[in-house]
Design a protein around this motif. Sequence first.
Motif, mmCIF file in Angstrom:
data_model
loop_
_atom_site.group_PDB
_atom_site.id
_atom_site.type_symbol
_atom_site.label_atom_id
_atom_site.label_comp_id
_atom_site.label_asym_id
_atom_site.label_seq_id
_atom_site.Cartn_x
_atom_site.Cartn_y
_atom_site.Cartn_z
ATOM 1 N N ASN A 126 -39.248 102.100 27.688
ATOM 2 C CA ASN A 126 -38.735 101.821 28.957
ATOM 3 C C ASN A 126 -40.364 101.635 30.178
ATOM 4 O O ASN A 126 -41.409 101.297 28.922
ATOM 5 C CB ASN A 126 -38.362 103.079 29.063
ATOM 6 C CG ASN A 126 -36.796 103.578 29.211
ATOM 7 O OD1 ASN A 126 -36.736 102.652 28.880
ATOM 8 N ND2 ASN A 126 -36.901 104.723 28.963
ATOM 9 N N ALA A 127 -39.832 101.085 31.424
ATOM 10 C CA ALA A 127 -41.121 100.217 32.038
ATOM 11 C C ALA A 127 -40.892 100.589 32.972
ATOM 12 O O ALA A 127 -39.916 100.689 33.425
ATOM 13 C CB ALA A 127 -41.485 99.007 32.150
ATOM 14 N N VAL A 128 -41.642 100.673 34.041
ATOM 15 C CA VAL A 128 -41.465 100.427 35.556
ATOM 16 C C VAL A 128 -42.441 99.485 36.025
ATOM 17 O O VAL A 128 -43.460 99.519 35.342
ATOM 18 C CB VAL A 128 -41.583 101.654 35.903
ATOM 19 C CG1 VAL A 128 -41.962 101.810 37.795
ATOM 20 C CG2 VAL A 128 -41.047 102.911 35.570
ATOM 21 N N GLU A 129 -41.813 98.669 37.243
ATOM 22 C CA GLU A 129 -42.720 97.619 38.160
ATOM 23 C C GLU A 129 -43.176 98.168 39.109
ATOM 24 O O GLU A 129 -42.916 98.306 39.913
ATOM 25 C CB GLU A 129 -41.943 97.000 37.718
ATOM 26 C CG GLU A 129 -42.575 95.516 37.922
ATOM 27 C CD GLU A 129 -41.944 93.719 38.728
ATOM 28 O OE1 GLU A 129 -42.933 92.507 38.485
ATOM 29 O OE2 GLU A 129 -40.523 93.982 38.204
ATOM 30 N N THR A 130 -44.884 97.630 39.259
ATOM 31 C CA THR A 130 -45.491 98.423 40.244
ATOM 32 C C THR A 130 -46.514 97.530 40.943
ATOM 33 O O THR A 130 -46.441 96.107 39.878
ATOM 34 C CB THR A 130 -46.248 99.775 39.858
ATOM 35 O OG1 THR A 130 -47.695 98.959 39.080
ATOM 36 C CG2 THR A 130 -45.450 101.404 39.307
ATOM 37 N N TYR A 131 -46.855 97.586 42.229
ATOM 38 C CA TYR A 131 -47.522 96.512 42.502
ATOM 39 C C TYR A 131 -49.418 97.046 43.153
ATOM 40 O O TYR A 131 -49.086 98.552 43.421
ATOM 41 C CB TYR A 131 -47.254 95.349 43.305
ATOM 42 C CG TYR A 131 -46.782 96.692 44.275
ATOM 43 C CD1 TYR A 131 -47.480 97.070 45.586
ATOM 44 C CD2 TYR A 131 -45.580 96.927 44.721
ATOM 45 C CE1 TYR A 131 -46.764 97.481 47.324
ATOM 46 C CE2 TYR A 131 -45.204 98.236 45.667
ATOM 47 C CZ TYR A 131 -45.727 98.026 46.925
ATOM 48 O OH TYR A 131 -44.842 98.718 48.065
ATOM 49 N N PHE A 132 -50.539 97.106 42.929
ATOM 50 C CA PHE A 132 -51.676 97.089 43.903
ATOM 51 C C PHE A 132 -51.848 95.929 44.283
ATOM 52 O O PHE A 132 -52.395 95.335 43.291
ATOM 53 C CB PHE A 132 -52.746 97.320 43.270
ATOM 54 C CG PHE A 132 -53.865 97.674 43.171
ATOM 55 C CD1 PHE A 132 -54.074 98.252 44.734
ATOM 56 C CD2 PHE A 132 -54.939 97.414 42.504
ATOM 57 C CE1 PHE A 132 -55.441 98.894 45.271
ATOM 58 C CE2 PHE A 132 -56.052 97.586 43.118
ATOM 59 C CZ PHE A 132 -56.410 98.305 44.428
ATOM 60 N N GLY A 133 -51.873 96.140 45.573
ATOM 61 C CA GLY A 133 -52.785 94.455 46.695
ATOM 62 C C GLY A 133 -53.611 94.800 47.720
ATOM 63 O O GLY A 133 -53.465 96.027 48.190
ATOM 64 N N VAL A 134 -55.129 95.177 47.672
ATOM 65 C CA VAL A 134 -56.236 94.791 47.947
ATOM 66 C C VAL A 134 -57.311 93.847 48.994
ATOM 67 O O VAL A 134 -56.845 92.627 48.300
ATOM 68 C CB VAL A 134 -57.409 95.990 47.766
ATOM 69 C CG1 VAL A 134 -57.458 95.022 46.329
ATOM 70 C CG2 VAL A 134 -58.406 96.406 48.127
ATOM 71 N N PHE A 135 -56.848 93.815 50.462
ATOM 72 C CA PHE A 135 -57.510 92.575 51.477
ATOM 73 C C PHE A 135 -58.567 93.056 50.892
ATOM 74 O O PHE A 135 -58.806 94.111 52.851
ATOM 75 C CB PHE A 135 -56.649 92.375 51.950
ATOM 76 C CG PHE A 135 -55.620 92.058 51.374
ATOM 77 C CD1 PHE A 135 -55.365 90.305 50.731
ATOM 78 C CD2 PHE A 135 -54.277 92.488 51.126
ATOM 79 C CE1 PHE A 135 -54.387 90.156 50.139
ATOM 80 C CE2 PHE A 135 -53.040 92.258 50.167
ATOM 81 C CZ PHE A 135 -52.626 91.019 50.038
ATOM 82 N N ASN A 155 -49.239 92.489 39.599
ATOM 83 C CA ASN A 155 -48.291 92.490 39.602
ATOM 84 C C ASN A 155 -48.417 93.585 37.744
ATOM 85 O O ASN A 155 -48.593 93.100 37.181
ATOM 86 C CB ASN A 155 -47.192 91.818 39.417
ATOM 87 C CG ASN A 155 -45.950 92.347 39.185
ATOM 88 O OD1 ASN A 155 -44.972 92.605 40.291
ATOM 89 N ND2 ASN A 155 -45.378 91.748 38.240
ATOM 90 N N VAL A 156 -47.432 94.541 37.467
ATOM 91 C CA VAL A 156 -48.015 95.694 37.748
ATOM 92 C C VAL A 156 -46.681 96.352 36.149
ATOM 93 O O VAL A 156 -46.115 96.316 37.338
ATOM 94 C CB VAL A 156 -48.766 97.066 36.987
ATOM 95 C CG1 VAL A 156 -49.328 97.378 36.268
ATOM 96 C CG2 VAL A 156 -50.454 96.516 37.956
ATOM 97 N N VAL A 157 -46.859 96.049 34.658
ATOM 98 C CA VAL A 157 -45.640 96.858 34.447
ATOM 99 C C VAL A 157 -45.991 98.149 33.636
ATOM 100 O O VAL A 157 -46.772 97.317 32.499
ATOM 101 C CB VAL A 157 -44.370 95.843 33.255
ATOM 102 C CG1 VAL A 157 -43.481 96.527 32.700
ATOM 103 C CG2 VAL A 157 -44.012 94.253 33.946
ATOM 104 N N ASP A 158 -45.973 99.122 34.189
ATOM 105 C CA ASP A 158 -46.513 99.995 32.692
ATOM 106 C C ASP A 158 -45.216 100.943 32.685
ATOM 107 O O ASP A 158 -43.944 101.570 32.526
ATOM 108 C CB ASP A 158 -46.356 101.666 34.079
ATOM 109 C CG ASP A 158 -48.006 101.644 35.176
ATOM 110 O OD1 ASP A 158 -48.520 101.206 34.410
ATOM 111 O OD2 ASP A 158 -47.142 100.886 36.128
ATOM 112 N N ALA A 159 -45.763 100.471 30.952
ATOM 113 C CA ALA A 159 -44.728 100.318 29.992
ATOM 114 C C ALA A 159 -44.709 101.701 29.382
ATOM 115 O O ALA A 159 -45.983 102.810 29.631
ATOM 116 C CB ALA A 159 -44.727 99.691 28.800
ATOM 117 N N PHE A 160 -43.692 102.807 29.371
ATOM 118 C CA PHE A 160 -43.765 103.843 28.409
ATOM 119 C C PHE A 160 -42.193 104.149 27.866
ATOM 120 O O PHE A 160 -41.755 104.013 28.005
ATOM 121 C CB PHE A 160 -42.784 104.620 29.718
ATOM 122 C CG PHE A 160 -43.751 105.213 30.458
ATOM 123 C CD1 PHE A 160 -44.485 106.142 30.961
ATOM 124 C CD2 PHE A 160 -42.944 104.347 31.731
ATOM 125 C CE1 PHE A 160 -45.400 106.112 31.990
ATOM 126 C CE2 PHE A 160 -43.985 104.263 32.909
ATOM 127 C CZ PHE A 160 -45.010 105.428 33.130
#
Length: 274
Positions: A144-153, A136-141
């Motif tokens: 401001n910030a945008v919450e994103t995600y990355f999941g791999v199985f 669970n990633v919060v990319d900060a600018f």
Amino acid sequence: MRDRVSWEQEVAVVAWIAALAHADSTTHEFEAAAGADLVTRTDWMFSPLPHDGIAPSVDLGWSPRGRRDANVVRLSFTPANIASGPSWSFTWDGETRETFPSSATMVDLQYAYGRRIDAGAWTVHVGATSANHFENVVDAFAINAVETYFGVFELAPRVEARWKLSDRHTIELEGWTPLLAWVARNPYPMHNGEHIWNTRDNQPVFIIFRYIGDGRLQTLDTYQAVHLRTGYALRLSNRFTALARVRVDGFHDKVPWPLAEWQAGLDLGLRGTF
């Protein structure tokens, strides 16, 4: 004479049963370790600049091991703050403000199975693993910030080897690379309608499963990864062993935009065998 022979036969049968039970018995290894990871992450969907940081890591493991095979279950947690450079101050509406780093909360859950091969001082387990990694990633600018995600199985062949140098000292190696993976990522740099629908309630478990459901199956042409472990084990007693382990994990995904991530970590821990 007959009683003596009968007694000796009974002792032999009992000894044979005990040896057979010992040969087929299962030992359980429990591990607890903590350490630090150097994380570098570049997501071209948001920025071409690599974001780096050092993060703490906690790992738990359980491994039932028999005479012929071994199972491994591992869980790890890594909360990271990452940035493309030092923070800086700026003025906004007459107020002095300071930028903040991006954050990535990473959770790994792995199951592995291997068949045992004995080769002198080496004990090798060859098999397969399901290695699952979620961020669970919060990319900060700036502010401001945008919450994103990355999941791999991942589904991958796996090799584990232990080289016993002496009665107390052992070198341990492990590695796998996936052939197939189910990969879930933000499709856009901003929150689209699907993302907003996935986060329609405040139920983190349901949200994660919705994120995963939006993923797709990928093969080596679009997703590549490598995972390597090397460690040293020092037997402290019949039950406990001290561990030092170096980990390297690399991820590269092309869909929808390139993502490259490396994690290099050092763990210190304790293993109990029962």
